[in-house]
Design a protein around this motif. Structure first.
Motif, PDB file in Angstrom:
ATOM      1  N   GLY A 225       0.737  -1.246   0.000  1.00 17.07           N
ATOM      2  CA  GLY A 225       0.000   0.000   0.000  1.00 17.07           C
ATOM      3  C   GLY A 225       0.765   1.292   0.000  1.00 17.07           C
ATOM      4  O   GLY A 225       0.315   2.272   0.593  1.00 17.07           O
ATOM      5  N   ASP A 226       1.943   1.368  -0.618  1.00 17.96           N
ATOM      6  CA  ASP A 226       2.597   2.658  -0.821  1.00 17.96           C
ATOM      7  C   ASP A 226       2.002   3.260  -2.085  1.00 17.96           C
ATOM      8  O   ASP A 226       2.546   3.125  -3.178  1.00 17.96           O
ATOM      9  N   GLY A 227       0.846   3.884  -1.955  1.00 18.12           N
ATOM     10  CA  GLY A 227       0.061   4.317  -3.102  1.00 18.12           C
ATOM     11  C   GLY A 227      -0.864   3.187  -3.519  1.00 18.12           C
ATOM     12  O   GLY A 227      -0.828   2.084  -2.965  1.00 18.12           O
ATOM     13  N   ALA A 228      -1.709   3.466  -4.491  1.00 16.06           N
ATOM     14  CA  ALA A 228      -2.671   2.467  -4.974  1.00 16.06           C
ATOM     15  C   ALA A 228      -1.989   1.508  -5.941  1.00 16.06           C
ATOM     16  O   ALA A 228      -1.106   1.897  -6.698  1.00 16.06           O
ATOM     17  N   LEU A 229      -2.425   0.261  -5.909  1.00 20.00           N
ATOM     18  CA  LEU A 229      -2.014  -0.717  -6.909  1.00 20.00           C
ATOM     19  C   LEU A 229      -3.105  -0.757  -7.968  1.00 20.00           C
ATOM     20  O   LEU A 229      -4.272  -1.019  -7.655  1.00 20.00           O
ATOM     21  N   VAL A 230      -2.729  -0.482  -9.211  1.00 21.97           N
ATOM     22  CA  VAL A 230      -3.658  -0.503 -10.336  1.00 21.97           C
ATOM     23  C   VAL A 230      -3.328  -1.707 -11.206  1.00 21.97           C
ATOM     24  O   VAL A 230      -2.173  -1.890 -11.596  1.00 21.97           O
ATOM     25  N   VAL A 231      -4.342  -2.521 -11.491  1.00 22.65           N
ATOM     26  CA  VAL A 231      -4.178  -3.683 -12.357  1.00 22.65           C
ATOM     27  C   VAL A 231      -5.126  -3.519 -13.532  1.00 22.65           C
ATOM     28  O   VAL A 231      -6.318  -3.291 -13.343  1.00 22.65           O
ATOM     29  N   ILE A 232      -4.587  -3.621 -14.746  1.00 21.84           N
ATOM     30  CA  ILE A 232      -5.406  -3.580 -15.963  1.00 21.84           C
ATOM     31  C   ILE A 232      -5.458  -5.002 -16.508  1.00 21.84           C
ATOM     32  O   ILE A 232      -4.424  -5.580 -16.864  1.00 21.84           O
ATOM     33  N   THR A 233      -6.662  -5.556 -16.583  1.00 19.77           N
ATOM     34  CA  THR A 233      -6.788  -6.955 -16.973  1.00 19.77           C
ATOM     35  C   THR A 233      -8.085  -7.160 -17.758  1.00 19.77           C
ATOM     36  O   THR A 233      -8.559  -6.235 -18.424  1.00 19.77           O
ATOM     37  N   HIS A 234      -8.650  -8.332 -17.670  1.00 21.80           N
ATOM     38  CA  HIS A 234      -9.787  -8.727 -18.500  1.00 21.80           C
ATOM     39  C   HIS A 234     -10.997  -9.076 -17.638  1.00 21.80           C
ATOM     40  O   HIS A 234     -10.856  -9.413 -16.456  1.00 21.80           O
ATOM     41  N   GLN A 235     -12.164  -9.062 -18.266  1.00 27.18           N
ATOM     42  CA  GLN A 235     -13.404  -9.400 -17.552  1.00 27.18           C
ATOM     43  C   GLN A 235     -13.291 -10.757 -16.880  1.00 27.18           C
ATOM     44  O   GLN A 235     -13.641 -10.917 -15.701  1.00 27.18           O
ATOM     45  N   VAL A 236     -12.822 -11.757 -17.611  1.00 26.16           N
ATOM     46  CA  VAL A 236     -12.795 -13.119 -17.074  1.00 26.16           C
ATOM     47  C   VAL A 236     -11.919 -13.203 -15.825  1.00 26.16           C
ATOM     48  O   VAL A 236     -12.250 -13.895 -14.861  1.00 26.16           O
ATOM     49  N   ASN A 237     -10.807 -12.474 -15.808  1.00 28.34           N
ATOM     50  CA  ASN A 237      -9.907 -12.479 -14.661  1.00 28.34           C
ATOM     51  C   ASN A 237     -10.551 -11.798 -13.454  1.00 28.34           C
ATOM     52  O   ASN A 237     -10.467 -12.291 -12.330  1.00 28.34           O
ATOM     53  N   ILE A 238     -11.179 -10.641 -13.705  1.00 28.79           N
ATOM     54  CA  ILE A 238     -11.810  -9.896 -12.612  1.00 28.79           C
ATOM     55  C   ILE A 238     -12.979 -10.687 -12.034  1.00 28.79           C
ATOM     56  O   ILE A 238     -13.157 -10.755 -10.813  1.00 28.79           O
ATOM     57  N   THR A 239     -13.766 -11.299 -12.896  1.00 33.41           N
ATOM     58  CA  THR A 239     -14.900 -12.091 -12.427  1.00 33.41           C
ATOM     59  C   THR A 239     -14.421 -13.265 -11.574  1.00 33.41           C
ATOM     60  O   THR A 239     -15.017 -13.570 -10.540  1.00 33.41           O
ATOM     61  N   ALA A 240     -13.333 -13.899 -11.974  1.00 30.90           N
ATOM     62  CA  ALA A 240     -12.802 -15.023 -11.199  1.00 30.90           C
ATOM     63  C   ALA A 240     -12.346 -14.578  -9.812  1.00 30.90           C
ATOM     64  O   ALA A 240     -12.483 -15.323  -8.837  1.00 30.90           O
ATOM     65  N   LEU A 241     -11.837 -13.361  -9.704  1.00 35.85           N
ATOM     66  CA  LEU A 241     -11.349 -12.857  -8.419  1.00 35.85           C
ATOM     67  C   LEU A 241     -12.467 -12.288  -7.545  1.00 35.85           C
ATOM     68  O   LEU A 241     -12.392 -12.369  -6.318  1.00 35.85           O
ATOM     69  N   THR A 242     -13.494 -11.696  -8.161  1.00 36.53           N
ATOM     70  CA  THR A 242     -14.469 -10.909  -7.388  1.00 36.53           C
ATOM     71  C   THR A 242     -15.928 -11.336  -7.560  1.00 36.53           C
ATOM     72  O   THR A 242     -16.790 -10.810  -6.862  1.00 36.53           O
ATOM     73  N   ASP A 243     -16.225 -12.199  -8.517  1.00 39.11           N
ATOM     74  CA  ASP A 243     -17.603 -12.562  -8.881  1.00 39.11           C
ATOM     75  C   ASP A 243     -18.376 -11.393  -9.490  1.00 39.11           C
ATOM     76  O   ASP A 243     -19.608 -11.419  -9.537  1.00 39.11           O
ATOM     77  N   ILE A 244     -17.681 -10.370  -9.959  1.00 40.50           N
ATOM     78  CA  ILE A 244     -18.316  -9.222 -10.604  1.00 40.50           C
ATOM     79  C   ILE A 244     -17.979  -9.247 -12.085  1.00 40.50           C
ATOM     80  O   ILE A 244     -16.844  -9.522 -12.468  1.00 40.50           O
ATOM     81  N   PHE A 245     -18.974  -8.945 -12.918  1.00 39.38           N
ATOM     82  CA  PHE A 245     -18.784  -8.846 -14.371  1.00 39.38           C
ATOM     83  C   PHE A 245     -18.670  -7.361 -14.698  1.00 39.38           C
ATOM     84  O   PHE A 245     -19.678  -6.677 -14.834  1.00 39.38           O
TER      85      PHE A 245
END
Length: 196
Positions: free
Chosen positions: A152-172
């Motif tokens: 947390g030294d500043g925000a971590l920004v990740v640019i990825t894909h729908q399928v990856n985000i859904t797998a991590l968060t259950d959000i589309f």
């Protein structure tokens, strides 16, 4: 035939207008509060997972080649404008960005570079597994391990894909949408969503 006095008709119209206005306010207020909470979390060094900006189509062409953007779905003009808007929003909010990780797909790299020029690092665990779902579970565990290490030294920004985000968060997520998260005891908690 029913007779309605003129005064009553106007009163009903006024009531209807007030109800429509109030309903609109109710719909927008929780979204605004959710955005505020998400931005505050990023000020405190949390993580945001962005789906790449608009790249029309689905999946990847049959001749997809990593590193050759001519074989891939790419951002359109709106996607490029939205990518710049993401970076501008971070500047306007005064969010310190500690690190930017991106999938190696061209649409993600371009989103990241337009939003956060000069800060981008390619990270293969955030590559899409849309065409190879069997790789999803292991890739998702590897991605979560990276996220868990963020201090947390500043925000971590990740640019990825729908399928990856859904797998991590259950959000589309929508194209260009960010999901702000924190990790507690190995569990991913969603704090809010950023629609820029």
């Amino acid at each position: 035939m029913t007779f309605t006095p003129i005064g009553s008709r106007f009163s009903l119209q006024r009531v209807a207008l007030v109800l429509v206005f109030a309903w609109g306010m109710l719909l927008t207020m929780p979204h605004a509060r959710a955005d505020d909470v998400a931005w505050q979390a990023l000020e405190n060094g949390r993580i945001v997972l962005f789906r790449h900006a608009l790249a029309p189509g689905t999946g990847d062409p049959a001749n997809f080649t990593l590193g050759d953007c001519s074989t891939q779905r790419n951002l359109n003009d709106k996607g490029r404008a939205d990518s710049r808007a993401i970076g501008q929003a971070f500047q306007d909010k005064g969010i310190n960005v500690g690190r930017v990780l991106t999938s190696q797909w061209c649409r993600c790299v371009e989103t990241a570079e337009l939003a956060f020029p000069g800060q981008v690092e390619e990270e293969p665990v955030f590559n899409s597994f849309f065409q190879n779902r069997s790789a999803g579970p292991e890739q998702t565990r590897a991605a979560q391990r990276i996220l868990e290490q963020w201090l947390g030294d500043g925000a971590l920004v990740v640019i990825t894909h729908q399928v990856n985000i859904t797998a991590l968060t259950d959000i589309f997520p929508q194209s260009g949408e960010g999901i702000v998260i924190q990790i507690n005891n190995g569990e991913i908690d969603v704090i809010g969503r950023l629609r820029i």
